[in-house]
Write an enzyme that holds these catalytic residues in place. Structure first.
Site, PDB file in Angstrom:
ATOM      1  N   ASP A   1      -8.609  -0.957  -3.871  1.00 55.52           N
ATOM      2  CA  ASP A   1      -8.114  -2.164  -3.000  1.00 55.52           C
ATOM      3  C   ASP A   1      -8.314  -3.423  -3.621  1.00 55.52           C
ATOM      4  OD1 ASP A   1      -6.985  -0.393  -1.059  1.00 55.52           O
ATOM      5  OD2 ASP A   1      -7.657  -1.371   0.822  1.00 55.52           O
TER       6      ASP A   1
ATOM      7  N   ASP B   1       0.858  -1.254   0.009  1.00 55.50           N
ATOM      8  CA  ASP B   1       0.134   0.044  -0.035  1.00 55.50           C
ATOM      9  C   ASP B   1       0.915   1.206   0.027  1.00 55.50           C
ATOM     10  OD1 ASP B   1      -1.842   2.134   0.363  1.00 55.50           O
ATOM     11  OD2 ASP B   1      -2.800   1.110   2.081  1.00 55.50           O
TER      12      ASP B   1
END
Lengths: 116, 116
Positions: free
Chosen positions: A94, A37
């Site tokens: 995501d 991330d």
């Protein structure tokens, strides 16, 4: 794993940020989870590294707002959302990958400076 | 590869469906491209297999409508959209991975029956 279970995992993920509740994060992720991330950055490998990452993220006061339906193919869930932190907003997608126990083994977050 | 170039590739992809123009598809993808649509299904490996797949997709009359901004991390672009075909609509998220020449080497599409 049913679609409804994947959606529930995503909703609990949002709830973890709302409540700044690390117990939810620890419950969603598998022991051997890997979090990237954003994609291209150093990976957080294993539940302890993953939790250390989220302690920072949840502690920042960031909140997540879904901006479209959860897409599900095979053992994955893909979802678009915004991270809101004060006046700042980031558009993110995501990808969760689930193991056979229904835990997230891989999370990849797609966003960059142009999405802020 | 700049963010604007990635967005341009996504916009040309939408245009390929609008115009049913296989030349755009052939131009966007690398020779060694792999397409997995949806994730979990058999992969289309190499430009000829990829083009054969899109000949069917474009020929169906399907049109793409972006439903949020293109997210960009590292050498990727992630984007949410709807496929519209007659009265049918499917919510999808695609991930493009680009090579150093700016061509798409990998496309993964996230959607399932619950997204229709």
């Amino acid at each position: 794993m049913e679609y409804a279970d994947k959606v529930a995992a995503v909703e609990r993920y949002v709830e973890a940020f709302d409540k700044q509740d690390m117990a939810i994060i620890r419950d969603i992720y598998a022991e051997d989870a890997i979090v990237e991330d954003p994609v291209g950055s150093d990976k957080h490998v294993g539940i302890e590294a993953v939790c250390a990452f989220y302690e920072g993220a949840l502690g920042s006061g960031a909140k997540l707002v879904l901006s479209g339906p959860v897409r599900s193919a095979a053992n994955t869930a893909a979802f678009p959302f915004q991270v809101k932190m004060g006046d700042m907003s980031i558009d993110i997608i995501d990808i969760f990958e689930f193991n056979e126990a229904g835990k997230v083994v891989s999370m990849k977050a797609y966003w960059g400076p142009e999405n802020m």
